[in-house]
Scaffold this motif. Structure first.
Motif: not given
Length: 271
Positions: A132-142, A171-179, A181-184, A239-242
């Motif tokens: 999923a696209e998380a930020e400009v030029n950045l895509w993420v997945r678990p 790993g060790g992302l800041d809290r804002d990104r962690e939260d 990313f989980r909602r993407l 499972e933690a996300l879906c």
């Protein structure tokens, strides 16, 4: 028939000669079709013979279809990687592993975007691999799939993603990104869509025997195609996300429906 009309509306595009030929060849059962069989298949969707023949000519030129013998066709080398992926829908859940909270990040910049055609393929590959696209030029997945970053790079390459795409584990992302990313992903929406599609498969299976063979052929291919697309496009979240129960049930429903569809198509193509 209202359900099948809704399926057609929800698809990316109405069934075309090109899509029909590739869908039939992608199943691998039977592994090849004659031109006459493909023309008859087209008739179930209102596609005339010239359209089928034109699509065959173009697909052969692209290397997506090849000739086995005079007037008989099978999948081409350029379409083999996607066919192999599609045929893996039954074991889709087997590639998941327990999630340790780390992420896979894919970075794309001007180099990857320079060729518009290549960039479209890259975006398609990222989507198919659950990014999923998380930020400009950045895509993420678990990072919860077999093979981690190396395996993911290999799968993206098979899907024609830009080779220069940077894919890393983090790993060790800041809290804002962690939260964030989980909602993407809309896990509840994914589960509800799978449940609805599974119910549609079951209802269709129950009425197929009462339908004219041509209509049954069109319905089983259209609905089966929609189900397999849904299975293969599922991001396979932890499972933690879906919750994955709905995907497992959809795969089970499609396994039974696939047998019905193949029987219908064998009978239809015999004429």
């Amino acid at each position: 028939m209202d359900e099948i009309r809704n399926i057609a509306k929800s698809a990316d595009a109405p069934m075309s000669a090109r899509m029909l030929i590739l869908d039939l060849l992608d199943t691998g059962d039977p592994p090849s079709f004659s031109a006459a069989e493909l023309v008859r298949a087209g008739a179930a969707f209102g596609i005339e013979a010239p359209g089928i023949r034109t699509a065959l000519t173009r697909l052969k030129a692209e290397g997506r279809v090849r000739t086995l013998a005079r007037g008989r066709y099978t999948i081409g080398a350029r379409a083999e990687p996607l066919k192999a992926r599609i045929l893996g829908w039954r074991t889709r859940l087997d590639s998941r592993r327990e999630w340790d909270g780390r992420w896979l990040l894919a970075f794309a910049g001007p180099q990857e975007r320079a060729d518009r055609t290549a960039w479209r393929r890259t975006l398609r590959a990222l989507e198919l691999e659950g990014f999923a696209e998380a930020e400009v030029n950045l895509w993420v997945r678990p990072n919860n799939l077999d093979g981690g970053a190396p395996g993911l790079r290999d799968r993206l390459a098979l899907l024609d993603a830009a080779r220069s795409l940077l894919v890393v584990e983090a790993g060790g992302l800041d809290r804002d990104r962690e939260d964030r990313f989980r909602r993407l992903w809309d896990g509840a929406g994914l589960s509800a869509a799978h449940e609805q599609l599974g119910t549609m498969l079951e209802r269709s299976a129950g009425r197929i025997d009462t339908m004219p063979i041509e209509a049954a052929a069109a319905e089983t291919l259209t609905l089966g195609r929609q189900a397999i697309r849904s299975i293969m496009r599922d991001p396979l979240l932890p499972e933690a996300l879906c919750a994955t129960g709905s995907l497992a049930r959809l795969i089970a429903a499609m396994t039974g429906y696939d047998r019905i569809g193949k029987t219908v198509w064998r009978d239809y193509l015999r004429g």
